[in-house]
Design an enzyme around this catalytic site. Structure first.
Site, PDB file in Angstrom:
ATOM      1  N   ASP A  98       0.843  -1.180   0.000  1.00 18.96           N
ATOM      2  CA  ASP A  98       0.000   0.000   0.000  1.00 18.96           C
ATOM      3  C   ASP A  98       0.888   1.243   0.000  1.00 18.96           C
ATOM      4  O   ASP A  98       1.849   1.327   0.761  1.00 18.96           O
ATOM      5  CB  ASP A  98      -0.899   0.010   1.236  1.00 18.96           C
ATOM      6  N   ASP A 200      -3.300   4.536  -2.311  1.00 14.87           N
ATOM      7  CA  ASP A 200      -4.445   4.993  -1.524  1.00 14.87           C
ATOM      8  C   ASP A 200      -4.896   6.385  -1.977  1.00 14.87           C
ATOM      9  O   ASP A 200      -4.078   7.305  -2.094  1.00 14.87           O
ATOM     10  CB  ASP A 200      -4.042   5.026  -0.045  1.00 14.87           C
ATOM     11  N   GLU A 257      -6.550   3.734  -5.999  1.00 16.59           N
ATOM     12  CA  GLU A 257      -7.854   3.943  -5.368  1.00 16.59           C
ATOM     13  C   GLU A 257      -8.288   5.343  -5.778  1.00 16.59           C
ATOM     14  O   GLU A 257      -7.700   6.334  -5.356  1.00 16.59           O
ATOM     15  CB  GLU A 257      -7.762   3.834  -3.852  1.00 16.59           C
ATOM     16  N   HIS A 330     -11.148  -3.675   2.279  1.00 14.75           N
ATOM     17  CA  HIS A 330     -11.147  -3.376   3.712  1.00 14.75           C
ATOM     18  C   HIS A 330     -12.049  -2.199   4.082  1.00 14.75           C
ATOM     19  O   HIS A 330     -12.294  -1.972   5.267  1.00 14.75           O
ATOM     20  CB  HIS A 330      -9.719  -3.078   4.176  1.00 14.75           C
ATOM     21  N   ASP A 331     -12.531  -1.460   3.081  1.00 19.69           N
ATOM     22  CA  ASP A 331     -13.393  -0.300   3.329  1.00 19.69           C
ATOM     23  C   ASP A 331     -14.847  -0.548   2.977  1.00 19.69           C
ATOM     24  O   ASP A 331     -15.687   0.331   3.178  1.00 19.69           O
ATOM     25  CB  ASP A 331     -12.910   0.905   2.507  1.00 19.69           C
TER      26      ASP A 331
END
Length: 585
Positions: A98, A200, A257, A330-331
């Site tokens: 990440d 991210d 993302e 994960h979100d």
């Protein structure tokens, strides 16, 4: 279309804190991941995406980084990380990390120095502004986590921007020195041998000049400023610079993302001639049931819209860029609870959704637990939750007078903790995740839904995933073939073809046509006439399908199905959440 290892791979996302605890402290760690690499290899995945394990106060579960060059103590040591990378590569798999560079932790040395004085050299690494004459914040932007996007700092008497938590100050990408420090850090990790980055909220790094007030009808004094910080004016300049200085020097994959990106904007990010990113996540699909762009406002979704969004991306990026295929991370809530049926048809609908993700054009992503059909959790009250976004929503909703029952119903459907409950390995205490007290409670259904049970049952969700991953590796048409939607107006069935024909450019000359034909032969070999038909039922009822006007074929072969005794015909009845994939010739 260019071939690439990351186009042909399958990604497995690991949320380290919830994967496996090796030392009984209640938190997953790097050694726990190492212990399960054989499990992942058996599943068939060949790319692992590791959520942040960098040094962090962990206010937002690792997305608040205080040192990009160190491993957080709770996860292990740099030696542990080196062992993980080595073990991953020994199994022929890849590891991507990440990259969180829109913001840092407020404990990062850059920010500590930045807030110390107005003339500190690091002051311009972050976005600082004076308050307005009326004492209000510099503008009316709302934080994605609630409240204002600005925090007053009494040390220097100015405000800093934080699009997320006030513990996550935004970096100032207009500062060339900051950018080059980020590029040095990225290069350091790539030289260690990692195989790429998941970036991210990467499309938030460029903010509009002047940071103007936002308009809108959001309740309260603060409005979404997304028009001014999503896909900002210098985003592509920054990404092309990053590519030139870092990414182009390594054989890696990148995935962004990028909330608020549609397929037209995605073309500019992932076009193969753009030199920016390999792919971006399709958030347009996951915002289908957001009211007014707010995930906490749940609205019904329709399959027709679901298919239209996917088809737009499949069609628009064909031959131009590459898709990512995912429904979980994960979100996000668990896909089987959101788009399937997590009760009576949990197994069937989990397999049906998996079938879709592995038969569209793009790289499939599996989020930990998805391969065994893990579901949302319904904790009885707010004390069970750990996610900062969930806790902030609860506080604001209760203060606004919304009934407790309604607030908890929304949280049960939307909380990020739905995806963060520990991995369910077996039916022992704490599901085999830890010998200690887990950092967050287990989903109570772990005695029935766990890896051990799935491995023992040849008809399980896990073994179905193995078959899908294997099938995709065997059928080049599922990776590189064209996508053709059938029955676009059907409200319950999603039906499409994958065909091994690269799209022709109208009027292309003989030389160009020969190049295309050679590319097709290199990709598809002697199977250039095989078509793949995918039939998916998104309802809990039997539905009739008539394809007599859409399909021409002589022979059919069932490749995979989540029901037994499945035979293809042009007019068929499709059972609840049925998924069937056929080879037609």
């Amino acid at each position: 279309m260019q071939k690439a290892w990351w186009k042909e791979g399958t990604v497995y996302q690991i949320y380290p804190r919830s994967f496996l605890d090796s030392n009984a402290d209640g938190n997953g760690d790097l050694k726990g991941i190492i212990q399960k690499l054989d499990y992942l290899q058996f599943l068939g995945v060949n790319i692992i995406w590791l959520c942040p394990v960098y040094k962090s106060p962990y206010y937002d579960n690792g997305y608040d980084i205080s040192d990009y060059y160190k491993i957080m103590d709770g996860f292990g040591t740099m030696d542990d990380w080196e062992e993980l990378l080595n073990e991953v590569h020994q199994r022929g798999m890849k590891l991507i990390m990440d990259l969180v560079v829109n913001h840092t932790s407020d404990e990062h040395p850059w920010f500590v120095a930045s807030r110390s004085s107005l003339d500190n050299p690091y002051r311009n690494y972050y976005i600082w502004r004076k308050g307005q004459d009326n004492g209000r914040e510099p503008n009316n932007w709302a934080s994605e986590f609630g409240g204002s996007a600005w925090e007053y700092d009494p040390i220097t008497g100015e405000y800093y921007l934080h699009l997320f938590s006030d513990r996550q100050p935004d970096l100032n990408w207009e500062n060339k020195a900051l950018r080059h420090d980020v590029y040095d850090m990225m290069t350091w990790w790539l030289k260690k041998g990692i195989d790429g980055f998941r970036m991210d909220v990467i499309n938030l790094i460029s903010k509009a000049e002047g940071l103007p007030d936002a308009s809108g009808a959001k309740e309260g004094p603060y409005q979404w400023g997304r028009d001014y910080y999503r896909n900002g004016p210098r985003l592509h300049y920054f990404l092309r610079e990053m590519h030139a200085k870092v990414l182009s020097k390594f054989d890696i994959m990148t995935v962004g993302e990028t909330p608020g990106v549609n397929c037209e904007k995605a073309e500019l990010l992932v076009g193969e001639d753009r030199h920016e990113l390999s792919m971006v996540f399709l958030f347009e699909l996951l915002e289908l049931d957001y009211g007014d762009g707010d995930k906490w406002k749940i609205v019904p979704w329709k399959l027709i819209d679901f298919k239209r969004i996917i088809s737009d991306w499949q069609d628009f990026l064909e031959g131009i860029g590459w898709n990512s295929l995912f429904l979980n991370n994960h979100d996000q809530p668990r896909a089987v609870s959101r788009f399937g049926d997590d009760h009576k048809f949990r197994v069937q609908s989990a397999k049906m959704l998996a079938t879709m993700l592995h038969t569209l054009q793009g790289t499939p992503y599996i989020y930990q637990g998805e391969e065994i059909g893990m579901t949302n959790v319904k904790f009885p009250d707010i004390s069970y939750y750990r996610d900062i976004d969930t806790l902030n929503f609860y506080k604001e909703a209760i203060a606004a007078g919304i009934k407790m029952e309604q607030v908890m119903d929304i949280i049960h459907a939307r909380s990020r903790d739905n995806a963060r409950t520990p991995m369910q390995w077996n039916n022992s205490e704490h599901a085999g995740f830890t010998a200690g007290k887990p950092w967050i409670n287990l989903n109570p259904n772990y005695p029935e839904v766990n890896v051990e049970e799935n491995l023992a049952n040849p008809d399980s969700v896990f073994h179905y995933y193995r078959q899908l991953i294997k099938l995709r590796k065997e059928k080049a048409v599922l990776i590189y073939g064209d996508y053709r939607l059938l029955c676009p107006n059907d409200e319950h069935l999603y039906v499409y073809l994958r065909v091994p024909k690269l799209r022709r450019v109208p009027g292309c000359g003989k030389k160009k046509l020969a190049e295309i034909q050679k590319a097709e032969k290199d990709i598809f070999g002697n199977n250039s006439e095989e078509k793949i038909l995918v039939i998916l039922n998104f309802s809990a009822e039997v539905k009739c399908l008539n394809l007599s006007e859409d399909i021409r074929y002589q022979e059919s072969q069932l490749l995979i199905s989540n029901y037994s005794s499945t035979n293809f015909a042009l007019e068929i009845e499709v059972r609840p959440f049925e998924a069937s994939v056929y080879s037609l010739s």
